[in-house]
Design an enzyme around this catalytic site. Sequence first.
Site, short mmCIF file in Angstrom:
data_model
loop_
_atom_site.label_atom_id
_atom_site.label_comp_id
_atom_site.label_asym_id
_atom_site.label_seq_id
_atom_site.Cartn_x
_atom_site.Cartn_y
_atom_site.Cartn_z
N ARG A 127 -1.10 -43.16 -5.81
CA ARG A 127 -0.13 -43.14 -5.31
C ARG A 127 -0.73 -41.13 -6.00
O ARG A 127 -0.71 -41.28 -7.53
CB ARG A 127 0.67 -43.63 -6.51
CG ARG A 127 0.70 -44.12 -7.66
CD ARG A 127 1.34 -44.55 -8.26
NE ARG A 127 1.78 -45.26 -10.14
CZ ARG A 127 0.79 -44.41 -10.67
NH1 ARG A 127 1.51 -43.32 -11.23
NH2 ARG A 127 0.94 -45.40 -12.48
N TYR A 151 -2.87 -40.80 -18.48
CA TYR A 151 -3.93 -41.79 -18.50
C TYR A 151 -4.96 -41.15 -17.21
O TYR A 151 -6.09 -42.00 -16.79
CB TYR A 151 -3.35 -43.02 -18.00
CG TYR A 151 -2.33 -42.78 -16.85
CD1 TYR A 151 -2.70 -43.13 -15.28
CD2 TYR A 151 -0.48 -43.07 -17.35
CE1 TYR A 151 -1.42 -43.24 -14.53
CE2 TYR A 151 0.28 -42.87 -16.25
CZ TYR A 151 -0.18 -42.95 -15.00
OH TYR A 151 0.73 -42.99 -13.82
N HIS A 172 4.22 -43.36 -11.84
CA HIS A 172 4.78 -44.92 -11.81
C HIS A 172 5.95 -44.90 -11.46
O HIS A 172 6.65 -44.82 -10.36
CB HIS A 172 4.06 -45.57 -12.86
CG HIS A 172 5.38 -46.96 -12.67
ND1 HIS A 172 4.71 -48.10 -11.70
CD2 HIS A 172 6.90 -47.38 -13.51
CE1 HIS A 172 5.82 -48.82 -12.04
NE2 HIS A 172 6.96 -48.66 -12.81
#
Length: 395
Positions: free
Chosen positions: A293, A306, A297
């Site tokens: 992706r 991250y 999120h």
Amino acid sequence: MLSVARRARCGVPAARCMSSLVKAAKDKELAKPLTIDFRPMEGWELDYYGTAPTLPTSATTSAGELLEYYETMYTMRRMEIATDVLYKGKFVAGFCHLYDGQEGVGMGLEAAATMTDSIVTSYRDHCYQYTRGSTVAEVLGELLGKYIGPAKGKGGSMHMYKADNNFYGGNGIVGAQTSLGAGLAFAHKYAEDGGVAFALYGDGAANQGQLFEAANIAALLKLPVIFVCENNQYAMGTSLARGSACTDYYTRGQYMPGIKVDGMDVLAVREAVKVAKELAKEGPVMMEMDTYRYHGHSMSDPGITYRTRDEVASVRAARDPVALVKSWLIDKELATEAEVKGIEKRVRKVVDEAVAKAKAATPPPPGELTRDIYVGKYEHPRMVNVGPGPQGGPA
């Protein structure tokens, strides 16, 4: 077939006749088959139900088919980009999870599925609502809380739905849809309609207990369900190695066959799903789509705490599923750059018009507040002081 001259003698204008011949020749060229190789799949317990199927390493397609895939996938991409802009403009309330980067999974799955097959997925559901038959304007309308949306503007990003085409929505509870997928498979088996249920979830949801409960009952009852892990590498923000003791998600179903495929390659996904559907005639199957992706999120996640911007850019440059189809079209001389740009221009216009329509649409009327609670009837709760719904009767 009549020649141009004979058609002219029969009263058919030569120009129209020539146009028909050109179109027939173009259609024939678009349908001409070609073979494209892809990265080998990985299998797990493929002989669990008997003779193991052979996992394909190539797919037969055509220019016409790839043009169709490209237009659909490019529409998905532009719709999600428009959603990003609308969210940042504060037109979208609540949570919002985008699908850009994962279009190869959605298009590949739909290319192998039929409308008899059921799909239930997570809250990353906008593109499945589109491929299952809603317009871009309807999807965006739901995001904006407008009455033209598939859930009448009452569901928002995470709760879209189109039961008439067997799409049972996005689900806000992580992993909850896997149990629903097993139930949908039970319905297919009970009805003997030949349908298969696809239960899609992410790598983060792969560790949810309800997935294993659903897999267990599906195995016991030999249900035609395909559990599809869309492994986009980071769950809600935790890398695979830090969140899962076993990152081979396609092997998690100890008592069912599994297949891992490159989720960034629409043809590889399509062929893998075809194999999985055949296996599912005997019982459940577990698939893993290796995808990525581009956004975080959700829209509240910048997606770079991250992972690095360079990592995202490198994946986009090397593995983008939409760009891959575009490269096939141009590099294999199946379409000109002008033809591809024409598709892109048309799609951008459709999405721009859909944005305008969604913004201009009305929100649900007050009477909708207490509708869709009971099936087939509407009882007006005495404690809610709202007016009747549209036309004064139940929806």
